[in-house]
Design an enzyme around this catalytic site. Structure first.
Site: not given
Length: 382
Positions: A9, A102-103
């Protein structure tokens, strides 16, 4: 074979991107979001110390932290940086799932035979930081749930390994709010009966949880006990989504054509939000009665909001429909998609508007995609 699953993350991703291009933003309370009636899209850890959180109304955030610097945000920049990180991971990882902008999840099962999975993960994390300048947190464990919780506990800019023998000792002391499935309503319900830690939750009979929260009770119980068999789904970027309508008889009824376009926008925008996509290009297509076909497109700030996309689509139709001939077909396509969590127009929409969309989506999910919509587009939906 025991699985090796990594969750990665990018820490306060929007904030970190802004700080890459403007070092004056380092170390200060920073809020990414819209105007006075907008909502917080992201915020720095310095702002979080004052109680600021994502999705909070901007006015409330600024009351809590009046000294915060507010930046409208640059989705083009965020998309570019996300793509760069994706390419770095794709080049190295055997299996990668991009779960949001974003993960990421990585399946490294079997890698320990050749190379230590945790050592490999640390080297990948270092490579991402070196090549992008972005901070990243991650955790390696036996499944997606434990690794995601592990990443949360490692923030900011940290990492850890949670082997199978240590899963219960890691999970049990944590508050139930740390579990991905536990939202505010579930948290309040469980707290009222004294279930406040994952360890306590894991000891509740599964039948009791089913009675309390329904069909999700079983999944919640399994995850509280460190059980999650969900797979890492290989990443494939979707290029576009589209709809077309061929008229039963050629038409010059422009008012009805515009209603159809609005209806198409509503259905496609709902699909974007459900599949967690944001679109950056709107394309309108028309076909005249003589089969001549024309298209026109327009770039927009990344969004999944009906009202934003409808305005652009209708403007494009006004520009493209120039011959005043009968129309045989009209079509709409959203392209240049990026994966991201559910969001409206990220930096300008009001909290009231976001609540309206969420309420409409909940109705559509429960009763069908044509259960509710704008009156102007309802002819298309039915």
């Amino acid at each position: 074979m025991e699985r090796s699953i990594v969750h990665m993350d990018l820490d306060t991703f929007f904030v970190s991107c802004e700080r890459l291009v403007n070092s004056e933003l380092n170390g200060i309370p920073l809020i990414i979001g819209g105007g006075d009636r907008g909502v917080v899209s992201s915020c720095s850890y310095e702002a979080r110390k004052f109680g600021v959180r994502s999705a909070m109304p901007m006015r409330m955030a600024l009351r809590l932290c009046p000294q915060a610097k507010v930046v409208k945000g640059d989705m083009e920049l965020y998309s570019k940086m996300s793509h760069t990180v994706t390419e770095i991971i794709e080049e190295k990882a055997p299996v990668m799932e991009k779960s949001s902008i974003d993960e990421f999840y990585l399946d490294l099962t079997g890698m320990d035979k050749f190379f230590g999975a945790y050592k490999w993960t640390n080297e990948l994390g270092a490579k991402i930081k070196k090549e992008t300048g972005l901070p990243i947190s991650y955790a390696l464990s036996i499944n997606k749930t434990v690794s995601k919780i592990g990443t949360g506990e490692s923030k900011p800019n940290g990492h850890q390994e949670i082997p199978s023998i240590g899963v219960h000792s890691f999970l049990n002391p944590l508050p139930i709010k740390k579990m991905p499935m536990v939202g505010d309503a579930t948290f309040r319900l469980l707290s009222r009966v004294g279930i406040r830690t994952i360890g306590t939750l894991s000891e509740v009979p599964v039948e009791v949880l089913q009675q309390m929260i329904g069909k999700n009770g079983t999944d919640l119980w399994r995850k509280a006990n460190g059980i999650d068999e969900s797979q890492v789904v290989p990443y494939a970027e979707r290029k576009s989504i589209s709809k077309e309508r061929t008229f039963s008889s050629d038409t010059t009824d422009i008012k009805e054509v515009k209603k159809l376009i609005v209806g198409m926008v509503e259905q496609l925008a709902h699909q974007l939000r459900q599949e967690k996509w944001l679109a950056a290009t709107v394309v309108v297509k028309i076909r005249y009665a003589n089969f001549d076909t024309e298209t026109k497109q327009c770039r927009v700030a990344y969004t999944s909001a009906d009202h934003t996309l409808s305005k652009v689509a209708l403007d494009l139709f006004e520009k493209i429909y120039s011959r005043r001939m009968r129309l045989r077909l009209v079509g709409l396509r959203f392209t240049d998609l990026v994966h991201g969590s559910y969001q409206m127009n990220l930096f300008e929409d009001t909290a009231e508007l976001m609540s309206l969309y969420q309420a409409m989506d909940n109705i559509k999910n429960r009763f069908g995609s044509d259960a509710v919509g704008r009156a102007v587009g309802f002819d298309f939906l039915h």
